[in-house]
Design an enzyme around this catalytic site. Structure first.
Site, PDB file in Angstrom:
ATOM      1  N   ILE A  92     -25.905 -86.095 -31.536  1.00  0.00           N
ATOM      2  CA  ILE A  92     -26.162 -85.352 -32.777  1.00  0.00           C
ATOM      3  C   ILE A  92     -24.896 -84.531 -32.986  1.00  0.00           C
ATOM      4  O   ILE A  92     -24.675 -83.529 -32.328  1.00  0.00           O
ATOM      5  CB  ILE A  92     -27.387 -84.437 -32.658  1.00  0.00           C
ATOM      6  CG1 ILE A  92     -28.631 -85.231 -32.268  1.00  0.00           C
ATOM      7  CG2 ILE A  92     -27.624 -83.699 -33.977  1.00  0.00           C
ATOM      8  CD1 ILE A  92     -29.086 -86.244 -33.300  1.00  0.00           C
ATOM      9  N   PRO A  93     -24.007 -84.966 -33.913  1.00  0.00           N
ATOM     10  CA  PRO A  93     -22.602 -84.511 -33.902  1.00  0.00           C
ATOM     11  C   PRO A  93     -22.361 -83.144 -34.526  1.00  0.00           C
ATOM     12  O   PRO A  93     -21.714 -83.024 -35.574  1.00  0.00           O
ATOM     13  CB  PRO A  93     -21.897 -85.625 -34.691  1.00  0.00           C
ATOM     14  CG  PRO A  93     -22.930 -86.095 -35.652  1.00  0.00           C
ATOM     15  CD  PRO A  93     -24.253 -86.003 -34.933  1.00  0.00           C
ATOM     16  N   CYS A  94     -22.833 -82.092 -33.846  1.00  0.00           N
ATOM     17  CA  CYS A  94     -22.599 -80.744 -34.360  1.00  0.00           C
ATOM     18  C   CYS A  94     -21.118 -80.381 -34.347  1.00  0.00           C
ATOM     19  O   CYS A  94     -20.698 -79.447 -35.043  1.00  0.00           O
ATOM     20  CB  CYS A  94     -23.410 -79.728 -33.567  1.00  0.00           C
ATOM     21  SG  CYS A  94     -23.267 -79.863 -31.781  1.00  0.00           S
ATOM     22  N   HIS A  95     -20.303 -81.118 -33.582  1.00  0.00           N
ATOM     23  CA  HIS A  95     -18.864 -80.835 -33.564  1.00  0.00           C
ATOM     24  C   HIS A  95     -18.203 -81.177 -34.894  1.00  0.00           C
ATOM     25  O   HIS A  95     -17.071 -80.761 -35.143  1.00  0.00           O
ATOM     26  CB  HIS A  95     -18.185 -81.616 -32.427  1.00  0.00           C
ATOM     27  CG  HIS A  95     -18.364 -83.093 -32.506  1.00  0.00           C
ATOM     28  ND1 HIS A  95     -19.507 -83.732 -32.070  1.00  0.00           N
ATOM     29  CD2 HIS A  95     -17.545 -84.073 -32.968  1.00  0.00           C
ATOM     30  CE1 HIS A  95     -19.386 -85.040 -32.252  1.00  0.00           C
ATOM     31  NE2 HIS A  95     -18.208 -85.271 -32.806  1.00  0.00           N
ATOM     32  N   ARG A  96     -18.885 -81.904 -35.778  1.00  0.00           N
ATOM     33  CA  ARG A  96     -18.307 -82.290 -37.069  1.00  0.00           C
ATOM     34  C   ARG A  96     -18.550 -81.256 -38.157  1.00  0.00           C
ATOM     35  O   ARG A  96     -18.172 -81.460 -39.310  1.00  0.00           O
ATOM     36  CB  ARG A  96     -18.869 -83.641 -37.510  1.00  0.00           C
ATOM     37  CG  ARG A  96     -18.501 -84.779 -36.570  1.00  0.00           C
ATOM     38  CD  ARG A  96     -19.080 -86.094 -37.026  1.00  0.00           C
ATOM     39  NE  ARG A  96     -18.973 -87.080 -35.953  1.00  0.00           N
ATOM     40  CZ  ARG A  96     -19.738 -88.148 -35.837  1.00  0.00           C
ATOM     41  NH1 ARG A  96     -20.662 -88.394 -36.752  1.00  0.00           N
ATOM     42  NH2 ARG A  96     -19.585 -88.985 -34.833  1.00  0.00           N
TER      43      ARG A  96
END
Length: 280
Positions: free
Chosen positions: A242-246
């Site tokens: 779940i790409p919270c880094h984006r």
């Protein structure tokens, strides 16, 4: 993974951490290879095969203005992604990601009745703590910046009434799917309804692209809830998949990252480099 693949995987993970530790200062190919007990030519081949670009090119993606470059060149509107069928159970990191969310009632019980198995794994972004139920991964956190004890306390504290059992083999197939692209990474998302909506919106952002917290708020129908969205992004229990880094600030700044900004910077650099390699 085969023996050679596992060895190279760990080697390149070490190389990425070495590059990140330099804080944007370029390392010579010969120096990197020597630290890893490899010849420069062999290291270049292995690195390029795993990362998708050369060591020199990857280091260029770790510059401090990477986030601003991504916003300028690769910003994606979430509604466009949704129209393309990229939301919810979509494609992520070239593998099919199946996921289901816990009901609000189950979430309110703090994981009561759940058995959560966990293990420690090497990844391209440092050591990770992975947790899973019978339905899939429910936790994935990175250890290098905070340490094992803090990572364990953090994830266990989210589901205080669950039973935790160390069982690396139980979650290993999902971790391998997440980082080596083999098999299916199944997720069992445990969160409040608002958090689940934010995490669904994060899934709509294609690899190699980014968005802003305000854009996420607009995408879920709460344009004024930017701060609440930021909190939900930070509470994402399954980092990377779940790409919270984006999610970035409107100014192009990296913003925060629950597992440390060096990890976020490395993830964005990895994805941007691979996206460029695929489009070349």
């Amino acid at each position: 993974m085969q023996d050679d693949s596992a060895y190279h995987y760990r080697t390149i993970a070490r190389a990425l951490r070495m590059v990140e530790t330099e804080g944007g200062r370029a390392m010579q190919l010969e120096d990197l290879a020597a630290r890893l007990s490899m010849s420069p030519a062999h290291f270049q081949r292995v690195f390029s095969r795993w990362v998708g670009v050369s060591p020199k090119r990857y280091q260029q993606y770790l510059t401090l203005d990477l986030a601003r470059q991504l916003l300028a060149e690769r910003f994606t509107l979430l509604d466009t992604a949704a129209e393309a069928g990229l939301s919810g159970t979509g494609r992520l990191h070239d593998l099919f990601l199946a996921w289901e969310a816990m009901s609000p009632g189950e979430y309110a019980r703090g994981g009561e009745g759940l058995t959560i198995r966990y293990g420690w794994f090497p990844t391209p972004f440092g050591e990770a703590l992975a947790m899973g139920t019978d339905r899939g991964l429910c936790g994935l956190g990175f250890v290098d910046e905070c340490g094992r004890d803090a990572a364990m306390s953090d994830l266990c504290g989210r589901w205080p009434r669950a039973t935790f059992v160390e069982d690396r083999a139980a979650v290993a197939p999902w971790v391998e799917a997440a980082f080596a692209g083999k098999g299916e990474a199944r997720l069992h998302m445990i969160g409040a309804p608002f958090q689940i909506k934010v995490w669904e919106a994060l899934l709509a952002i294609p690899s190699g692209q980014v968005t802003t917290y305000s854009e996420l708020a607009r995408a879920i129908g709460h344009p004024t809830a930017v701060r609440a969205v930021g909190t939900a992004v930070g509470r994402n229990p399954v980092s990377w998949l779940i790409p919270c880094h984006r999610a970035l600030r409107k100014t192009g700044g990296l913003g925060g990252y629950h597992w440390g900004l060096p990890v976020k910077r490395a993830m964005l650099a990895w994805e941007a480099a691979r996206a460029e390699a695929k489009s070349a």
